[in-house]
Design a protein around this motif. Structure first.
Motif, short mmCIF file in Angstrom:
data_model
loop_
_atom_site.label_atom_id
_atom_site.label_comp_id
_atom_site.label_asym_id
_atom_site.label_seq_id
_atom_site.Cartn_x
_atom_site.Cartn_y
_atom_site.Cartn_z
N CYS A 93 0.83 -1.21 0.00
CA CYS A 93 0.00 0.00 0.00
C CYS A 93 0.86 1.26 0.00
CB CYS A 93 -0.92 0.00 1.22
SG CYS A 93 -2.22 -1.25 1.15
N LEU A 94 1.94 1.26 0.77
CA LEU A 94 2.84 2.41 0.80
C LEU A 94 3.47 2.64 -0.57
CD1 LEU A 94 4.23 4.68 2.42
CD2 LEU A 94 6.04 3.01 2.96
N ARG A 95 3.91 1.58 -1.24
CA ARG A 95 4.49 1.71 -2.57
C ARG A 95 3.51 2.39 -3.53
NH1 ARG A 95 6.81 -4.42 -3.31
NH2 ARG A 95 8.59 -4.23 -1.89
N LEU A 96 2.29 1.89 -3.55
CA LEU A 96 1.27 2.47 -4.44
C LEU A 96 0.99 3.92 -4.09
CD1 LEU A 96 -1.19 -0.52 -4.83
CD2 LEU A 96 0.15 0.55 -6.64
N GLN A 97 0.82 4.20 -2.81
CA GLN A 97 0.53 5.56 -2.37
C GLN A 97 1.63 6.53 -2.79
OE1 GLN A 97 1.19 6.18 1.74
NE2 GLN A 97 0.04 8.09 1.83
N VAL A 98 2.88 6.16 -2.54
CA VAL A 98 4.00 7.05 -2.85
C VAL A 98 4.09 7.28 -4.35
CG1 VAL A 98 6.52 7.26 -2.83
CG2 VAL A 98 5.30 6.56 -0.76
N TRP A 99 4.06 6.21 -5.15
CA TRP A 99 4.23 6.39 -6.59
C TRP A 99 3.03 7.06 -7.24
CZ3 TRP A 99 8.59 6.98 -8.71
CH2 TRP A 99 9.72 6.37 -8.17
N GLN A 100 1.83 6.80 -6.75
CA GLN A 100 0.67 7.49 -7.30
C GLN A 100 0.71 8.98 -6.98
OE1 GLN A 100 -2.45 4.91 -5.72
NE2 GLN A 100 -2.80 4.07 -7.76
N SER A 101 1.29 9.34 -5.84
CA SER A 101 1.36 10.76 -5.47
C SER A 101 2.30 11.56 -6.36
CB SER A 101 1.79 10.91 -4.01
OG SER A 101 3.17 10.61 -3.85
N THR A 102 3.19 10.88 -7.09
CA THR A 102 4.12 11.59 -7.97
C THR A 102 3.47 12.01 -9.28
OG1 THR A 102 4.94 9.62 -9.13
CG2 THR A 102 6.08 10.25 -7.07
N GLY A 103 2.34 11.39 -9.61
CA GLY A 103 1.67 11.71 -10.86
C GLY A 103 2.27 11.03 -12.08
N THR A 104 3.23 10.17 -11.88
CA THR A 104 3.85 9.45 -12.99
C THR A 104 2.93 8.33 -13.47
OG1 THR A 104 5.89 8.41 -13.76
CG2 THR A 104 5.11 7.76 -11.59
N THR A 105 3.12 7.91 -14.70
CA THR A 105 2.36 6.79 -15.25
C THR A 105 2.81 5.49 -14.60
OG1 THR A 105 2.18 7.93 -17.36
CG2 THR A 105 1.79 5.55 -17.38
N ILE A 106 1.86 4.71 -14.14
CA ILE A 106 2.14 3.40 -13.56
C ILE A 106 1.40 2.38 -14.41
CG2 ILE A 106 1.97 1.90 -11.54
CD1 ILE A 106 1.75 4.47 -9.85
N ARG A 107 2.14 1.36 -14.89
CA ARG A 107 1.48 0.33 -15.69
C ARG A 107 0.34 -0.29 -14.91
NH1 ARG A 107 5.61 -3.84 -18.18
NH2 ARG A 107 4.17 -5.17 -17.06
N ALA A 108 -0.79 -0.48 -15.57
CA ALA A 108 -2.00 -0.97 -14.92
C ALA A 108 -1.80 -2.32 -14.23
CB ALA A 108 -3.14 -1.06 -15.93
N ASP A 109 -1.03 -3.22 -14.84
CA ASP A 109 -0.86 -4.53 -14.23
C ASP A 109 -0.09 -4.45 -12.91
OD1 ASP A 109 1.33 -3.85 -15.95
OD2 ASP A 109 2.00 -5.94 -15.97
N PHE A 110 0.73 -3.42 -12.72
CA PHE A 110 1.43 -3.26 -11.44
C PHE A 110 0.45 -2.78 -10.37
CE2 PHE A 110 5.11 -3.90 -13.92
CZ PHE A 110 6.09 -4.32 -13.05
N ILE A 111 -0.49 -1.95 -10.75
CA ILE A 111 -1.50 -1.52 -9.80
C ILE A 111 -2.39 -2.70 -9.43
CG2 ILE A 111 -3.53 -0.04 -9.48
CD1 ILE A 111 -2.09 2.03 -11.25
N GLU A 112 -2.81 -3.47 -10.43
CA GLU A 112 -3.67 -4.63 -10.20
C GLU A 112 -3.00 -5.70 -9.36
OE1 GLU A 112 -4.80 -5.86 -14.12
OE2 GLU A 112 -5.80 -3.96 -14.52
N SER A 113 -1.69 -5.91 -9.58
CA SER A 113 -0.98 -6.94 -8.82
C SER A 113 -0.65 -6.47 -7.41
CB SER A 113 0.32 -7.33 -9.54
OG SER A 113 1.28 -6.29 -9.41
N GLY A 114 -0.92 -5.23 -7.12
CA GLY A 114 -0.62 -4.71 -5.79
C GLY A 114 0.84 -4.39 -5.61
N TRP A 115 1.55 -4.30 -6.71
CA TRP A 115 2.96 -3.94 -6.70
C TRP A 115 3.79 -4.91 -5.85
CZ3 TRP A 115 3.92 1.15 -8.86
CH2 TRP A 115 5.26 1.34 -9.19
N LEU A 116 3.41 -6.16 -5.87
CA LEU A 116 4.20 -7.20 -5.23
C LEU A 116 4.66 -8.15 -6.32
CD1 LEU A 116 2.07 -8.07 -2.07
CD2 LEU A 116 4.14 -6.66 -2.18
N ASP A 117 5.83 -8.73 -6.11
CA ASP A 117 6.36 -9.71 -7.05
C ASP A 117 6.99 -10.85 -6.26
OD1 ASP A 117 9.09 -8.99 -6.38
OD2 ASP A 117 8.95 -7.32 -7.76
N PRO A 118 7.44 -11.92 -6.93
CA PRO A 118 8.01 -13.06 -6.20
C PRO A 118 9.21 -12.70 -5.31
CG PRO A 118 7.52 -13.69 -8.45
CD PRO A 118 7.30 -12.20 -8.36
N GLU A 119 9.94 -11.67 -5.69
CA GLU A 119 11.08 -11.25 -4.87
C GLU A 119 10.64 -10.77 -3.49
OE1 GLU A 119 14.37 -11.51 -6.06
OE2 GLU A 119 13.30 -12.56 -7.64
#
Length: 183
Positions: free
Chosen positions: A22-48
């Motif tokens: 949630c913090l990752r999404l909040q911070v990057w969305q606050s910058t106004g930059t384009t975020i790929r939709a699949d990263f928003i949908e995946s919750g910005w989590l990955d196997p790492e």
């Protein structure tokens, strides 16, 4: 307010990892930059995230900063290892990678990024890593260079954040004995 640094492995604390997401999404969305939709949908989590070690800064019950540290034993396991092809000699393993550092917007410029970078570097050294890799946005390049990191390839647009040019960097821990003194 009391500040606490907490360490955890992603798979061991799902509630804390969800707060990091949630913090990752909040911070990057606050910058106004384009975020790929699949990263928003995946919750910005990955196997790492499940296997990585996370360091978070809590102020009271509020998560205000987070970073992920992962240690690799095989170069080809490093995400985006192709970005580091400019090395004349490949780094030796084990190799650490700092990733996904975020600081809550109202807590930026308070030294939290420096604190988390320093903790990751200390842990990488303690684990016997030969160096630390990272792929960072422009505002992180200067501070990391002041702490011994070198640019290893020209910046390129990011996958998740295509509006931002990301710079691959490397800190050689075998040649840098005074890293801790710079933090």
């Amino acid at each position: 307010m009391k500040q606490e640094l907490i360490e955890f492995v992603g798979s061991s604390r799902s509630e804390l990892l969800d707060a990091v997401r949630c913090l990752r999404l909040q911070v990057w969305q606050s910058t106004g930059t384009t975020i790929r939709a699949d990263f928003i949908e995946s919750g910005w989590l990955d196997p790492e995230d499940s296997a990585g070690t996370h360091f978070v800064v809590m102020r009271g019950l509020q998560l205000v900063a987070a970073v992920r540290l992962h240690i690799y034993r095989i170069i080809s396991d490093v995400p985006g290892h192709e970005s580091f092809d400019s090395f004349i000699l490949p780094p030796q393993v084990p190799l650490a990678m700092i990733g996904r550092l975020v600081v809550r917007t109202d807590c930026q410029h308070q030294g939290l990024g420096k604190l988390l970078d320093g903790e990751c570097i200390r842990r990488a050294k303690a684990a016997g890593c030969s160096g630390v890799l990272c792929d960072v946005p422009p505002y992180r390049v200067g501070p990391l260079m002041r702490n011994g990191f070198e640019i290893v390839q020209l910046p390129e647009p990011g996958i998740a954040l295509p509006d931002i040019l990301w710079t691959p960097m490397y800190l050689n821990l075998r040649e840098s004995n005074d890293v801790d003194s710079r933090h």
